[in-house]
Scaffold this active site. Structure first.
Site, PDB file in Angstrom:
ATOM      1  N   GLN A  79      -1.864   4.717  -0.065  1.00 28.88           N
ATOM      2  CA  GLN A  79      -0.426   4.871   0.170  1.00 28.88           C
ATOM      3  C   GLN A  79      -0.108   4.913   1.668  1.00 28.88           C
ATOM      4  OE1 GLN A  79       2.161   4.721  -1.789  1.00 28.88           O
ATOM      5  NE2 GLN A  79       0.979   4.434  -3.665  1.00 28.88           N
ATOM      6  N   SER A  80      -0.847   4.160   2.444  1.00 31.11           N
ATOM      7  CA  SER A  80      -0.681   4.177   3.901  1.00 31.11           C
ATOM      8  C   SER A  80       0.684   3.660   4.345  1.00 31.11           C
ATOM      9  CB  SER A  80      -1.780   3.316   4.541  1.00 31.11           C
ATOM     10  OG  SER A  80      -1.498   3.060   5.891  1.00 31.11           O
TER      11      SER A  80
END
Length: 337
Positions: A79-80
Site C-alpha cells: 500500500q505504498s
C-alpha cells in the site's frame, strides 16, 4: 562548491504548489495547553497524487528524463503511497513504471494498489522476507531485464529518499518559510512522520537555511531513532556530494521522536485509530494509520508532556496517505456504535 539556495537541479513541476498552511483552531480549543498547532497541507499536492512523495519525485523523475530513461523501477509496501504517486506520474510523463512491492496480495486490490493497477504499472509482489533480503538483487535483475529489451531504466529507492529526493523538502522549507512570514509566525518546532527518511532530511537541512529558529522532528513509523539518524545523515552526505554543495551537513540538527511505532510498520493500536477519527470530526482533517496518524498522535502526546514548551507555534507537515485508510477499515468499527 555551490550554496543549495542557488543550486538549480533538474526539476519537473508536477505538484499543486504552494500548499496551504492552516491553524487547527478547534483542536486548540479542545487542547489549549501548549504551542498553537498549524498544519502544512501537503496532503493537497494533488488529488490522486496527494502527499509528500510528489515533491521528491519532481526531482527524481526529472533526473530520469535528464538521463534519457524510458522506464522507472521503484519499490515499497503493498500500500505504498510513494509507489502509487510514482505510477501515476510515470503515466503522466509517458514513462513505463515497474513496482517491486513487499507483501502478500490477496485480490481484489484496494487503496493504493488499486490505483497502481489503474495507472498501468507493471507490478511484482514479493513476500516480505524475500523482499528485504534480495531487494538490491531484484533491482539489478529488472534493470538488466529492461536493458536486454533496449530500454533504459532509472531506479528510485524506497520513498524517493536519497540525495536527489532531499531537494523536495529543501524547497518545501523555503515555501513554508514564506507561509510563516505571510501569517506572521516564527515556529519553534516542525514535525513530520518519517518512514524512509527523505522528507525529514530535506526538512532538516531546509530549515537550517530557511527557518533556523525551528527544530525539525521526525516521528519514526518503523525501525528506531538510531536507524533514522544514520539514514538522514547518509542522504544528506549523498546530496552534498552529488551536487557539490557547500553545506556542512554534519552541522544540521536532526531529531527523532521514538516510541510511536506501535505494533510495527503499517500496523497501529486502537488509540491511533481513535486519534484519526477525532481529528477528522474536529477539523475535517484526515490522517492515515501508517504515517500521519502515528505522527500526529505523537505530537499531541509530547505536546501535553511539555516537550515543545508552553506557548509559541508549531507546524505539523501533513504528508498525505488518504488511500491508506481504506485497507484499515475494520479497525474503525468503533464508529458504528
Amino acid at each position: 562548491m555551490t550554496s543549495p539556495v542557488n543550486a538549480r537541479p533538474p526539476r519537473r513541476h508536477l505538484a499543486q504548489l504552494p500548499t496551504p498552511l492552516q491553524p487547527l483552531d478547534r483542536l486548540q480549543q479542545r487542547y489549549p495547553d501548549g504551542p498553537r498547532i498549524w498544519v502544512k497541507r501537503d496532503d493537497l499536492t494533488g488529488c490522486a497524487l496527494s502527499g509528500n512523495k510528489i515533491r521528491k519525485l519532481e526531482f527524481s523523475l526529472a533526473q530520469a528524463l535528464e538521463e534519457g530513461c524510458d522506464t522507472v523501477i521503484t519499490c515499497g509496501g503493498l500500500q505504498s503511497n510513494h509507489c502509487r504517486a510514482t505510477a501515476l506520474l510515470c503515466a503522466q510523463l509517458g514513462l513505463k513504471c515497474h513496482l517491486l512491492l513487499r507483501g502478500e496480495h490477496q485480490p481484489p486490490a484496494d487503496g493504493n494498489l488499486l490505483l497502481d493497477q489503474l495507472a498501468g504499472a507493471e507490478i511484482s509482489v514479493y513476500p516480505a522476507p524475500q523482499f528485504t533480503r534480495e531487494l538490491t538483487t531484484l533491482f539489478e535483475h529488472w534493470e538488466q531485464h529492461y536493458a536486454a529489451q533496449g530500454r533504459r531504466a532509472f531506479v528510485i529507492p524506497t520513498g524517493a529518499s536519497d540525495g536527489i529526493g532531499v531537494w523536495g523538502y529543501f524547497q518545501a522549507s523555503e515555501e513554508l518559510a514564506a507561509d510563516c512570514r505571510r501569517v506572521g509566525i516564527s515556529p519553534g518546532h516542525i514535525l513530520c512522520a518519517t518512514g524512509s527518511g527523505g522528507t525529514q532530511a530535506g526538512l532538516s537541512v531546509g530549515a537550517h537555511y530557511h527557518l533556523p529558529e525551528a527544530a525539525v522532528w521526525g516521528v519514526n513509523v518503523c525501525d528506531d531513532e538510531r536507524w533514522f539518524l544514520n539514514k538522514v545523515a547518509r542522504d544528506l552526505h549523498e546530496w552534498r556530494q552529488r551536487y557539490a554543495l557547500d553545506t556542512d551537513v554534519d552541522a544540521v540538527d536532526v531529531r527523532v521522536i521514538d516510541d510511536y511505532v506501535g505494533p510495527g510498520y503499517a500496523r497501529a493500536d486502537e488509540e491511533i485509530y481513535r486519534s484519526i477519527a477525532e481529528l477528522a470530526a474536529c477539523e475535517g482533517l484526515v490522517l492515515d494509520p501508517v504515517y500521519t496518524g502515528k505522527a500526529f498522535h505523537a505530537l499531541l502526546t509530547e505536546r501535553k508532556a511539555g516537550r515543545f514548551g508552553a506557548d509559541g507555534d508549531m507546524v505539523f507537515v501533513h504528508t498525505g496517505g488518504l488511500f491508506g485508510v481504506f485497507p484499515h477499515r475494520e479497525h474503525f468499527s468503533f464508529l458504528d456504535h
